[in-house]
Design a protein around this motif. Structure first.
Motif, PDB file in Angstrom:
ATOM      1  N   ILE A   8       0.753  -1.142   0.109  1.00  0.00           N
ATOM      2  CA  ILE A   8      -0.044   0.113   0.048  1.00  0.00           C
ATOM      3  C   ILE A   8       0.838   1.318  -0.044  1.00  0.00           C
ATOM      4  N   PRO A   9       2.004   1.407   0.701  1.00  0.00           N
ATOM      5  CA  PRO A   9       2.618   2.606   0.790  1.00  0.00           C
ATOM      6  C   PRO A   9       3.455   2.739  -0.463  1.00  0.00           C
ATOM      7  N   ILE A  10       3.766   1.694  -1.171  1.00  0.00           N
ATOM      8  CA  ILE A  10       4.710   1.641  -2.398  1.00  0.00           C
ATOM      9  C   ILE A  10       3.519   2.014  -3.698  1.00  0.00           C
ATOM     10  N   ALA A  11       2.436   1.680  -3.523  1.00  0.00           N
ATOM     11  CA  ALA A  11       1.376   2.262  -4.355  1.00  0.00           C
ATOM     12  C   ALA A  11       1.071   3.335  -4.405  1.00  0.00           C
ATOM     13  N   LEU A  12       0.942   4.017  -3.002  1.00  0.00           N
ATOM     14  CA  LEU A  12       0.673   5.455  -2.698  1.00  0.00           C
ATOM     15  C   LEU A  12       1.793   6.241  -3.557  1.00  0.00           C
ATOM     16  N   ILE A  13       2.805   5.850  -3.432  1.00  0.00           N
ATOM     17  CA  ILE A  13       4.158   6.767  -3.588  1.00  0.00           C
ATOM     18  C   ILE A  13       4.239   6.862  -5.193  1.00  0.00           C
ATOM     19  N   ILE A  14       3.973   5.439  -5.740  1.00  0.00           N
ATOM     20  CA  ILE A  14       3.668   5.486  -7.403  1.00  0.00           C
ATOM     21  C   ILE A  14       2.798   6.536  -7.739  1.00  0.00           C
ATOM     22  N   SER A  15       1.679   6.400  -7.351  1.00  0.00           N
ATOM     23  CA  SER A  15       0.645   7.060  -7.774  1.00  0.00           C
ATOM     24  C   SER A  15       0.690   8.434  -7.483  1.00  0.00           C
ATOM     25  N   PHE A  16       1.281   9.006  -6.205  1.00  0.00           N
ATOM     26  CA  PHE A  16       1.750  10.559  -6.282  1.00  0.00           C
ATOM     27  C   PHE A  16       2.659  10.793  -7.114  1.00  0.00           C
ATOM     28  N   GLY A  17       3.647  10.140  -7.254  1.00  0.00           N
ATOM     29  CA  GLY A  17       4.511  10.409  -8.303  1.00  0.00           C
ATOM     30  C   GLY A  17       4.140  10.486  -9.677  1.00  0.00           C
ATOM     31  N   ALA A  18       3.086   9.800 -10.004  1.00  0.00           N
ATOM     32  CA  ALA A  18       2.678   9.752 -11.379  1.00  0.00           C
ATOM     33  C   ALA A  18       1.653  11.183 -11.582  1.00  0.00           C
ATOM     34  N   PHE A  19       0.991  11.328 -10.503  1.00  0.00           N
ATOM     35  CA  PHE A  19       0.293  12.755 -10.346  1.00  0.00           C
ATOM     36  C   PHE A  19       1.034  13.901 -10.530  1.00  0.00           C
ATOM     37  N   TYR A  20       2.091  13.834  -9.926  1.00  0.00           N
ATOM     38  CA  TYR A  20       3.108  14.859  -9.784  1.00  0.00           C
ATOM     39  C   TYR A  20       3.567  15.346 -11.111  1.00  0.00           C
ATOM     40  N   ILE A  21       4.006  14.276 -11.979  1.00  0.00           N
ATOM     41  CA  ILE A  21       4.562  14.430 -13.156  1.00  0.00           C
ATOM     42  C   ILE A  21       3.531  14.900 -14.210  1.00  0.00           C
ATOM     43  N   PHE A  22       2.226  14.405 -14.001  1.00  0.00           N
ATOM     44  CA  PHE A  22       1.126  14.887 -14.776  1.00  0.00           C
ATOM     45  C   PHE A  22       0.993  16.579 -14.483  1.00  0.00           C
ATOM     46  N   LEU A  23       1.103  16.661 -13.207  1.00  0.00           N
ATOM     47  CA  LEU A  23       0.846  18.279 -13.023  1.00  0.00           C
ATOM     48  C   LEU A  23       2.025  19.014 -13.539  1.00  0.00           C
ATOM     49  N   LEU A  24       3.248  18.597 -13.533  1.00  0.00           N
ATOM     50  CA  LEU A  24       4.345  19.402 -14.278  1.00  0.00           C
ATOM     51  C   LEU A  24       3.853  19.474 -15.666  1.00  0.00           C
ATOM     52  N   ASN A  25       3.594  18.254 -16.197  1.00  0.00           N
ATOM     53  CA  ASN A  25       3.265  18.484 -17.783  1.00  0.00           C
ATOM     54  C   ASN A  25       1.940  19.242 -17.965  1.00  0.00           C
ATOM     55  N   LEU A  26       1.084  19.228 -17.248  1.00  0.00           N
ATOM     56  CA  LEU A  26       0.049  20.325 -17.177  1.00  0.00           C
ATOM     57  C   LEU A  26       0.529  21.679 -17.395  1.00  0.00           C
TER      58      LEU A  26
END
Length: 52
Positions: A8-26
């Motif tokens: 669960i913590p690994i999944a949360l870290i990966i999902s927050f990382g993907a969301f952060y990259i999405f925000l940077l691209n946006l």
């Protein structure tokens, strides 16, 4: 049950990382003109033929 404490913590870290990259691209404007490049490709070919 012990596996959940790790996955669960690994999944949360990966999902927050993907969301952060999405925000940077946006913020950089990558998603502003989605349709333009496929039409720009066609017009660039015409412009190169006319200038020769």
């Amino acid at each position: 049950m012990n596996a959940l404490y790790l996955t669960i913590p690994i999944a949360l870290i990966i999902s927050f990382g993907a969301f952060y990259i999405f925000l940077l691209n946006l913020r950089s404007g990558q998603y502003e003109d989605i349709e333009g490049p496929k039409y720009r490709m066609l017009f660039e070919e015409e412009n190169k033929k006319q200038s020769d």
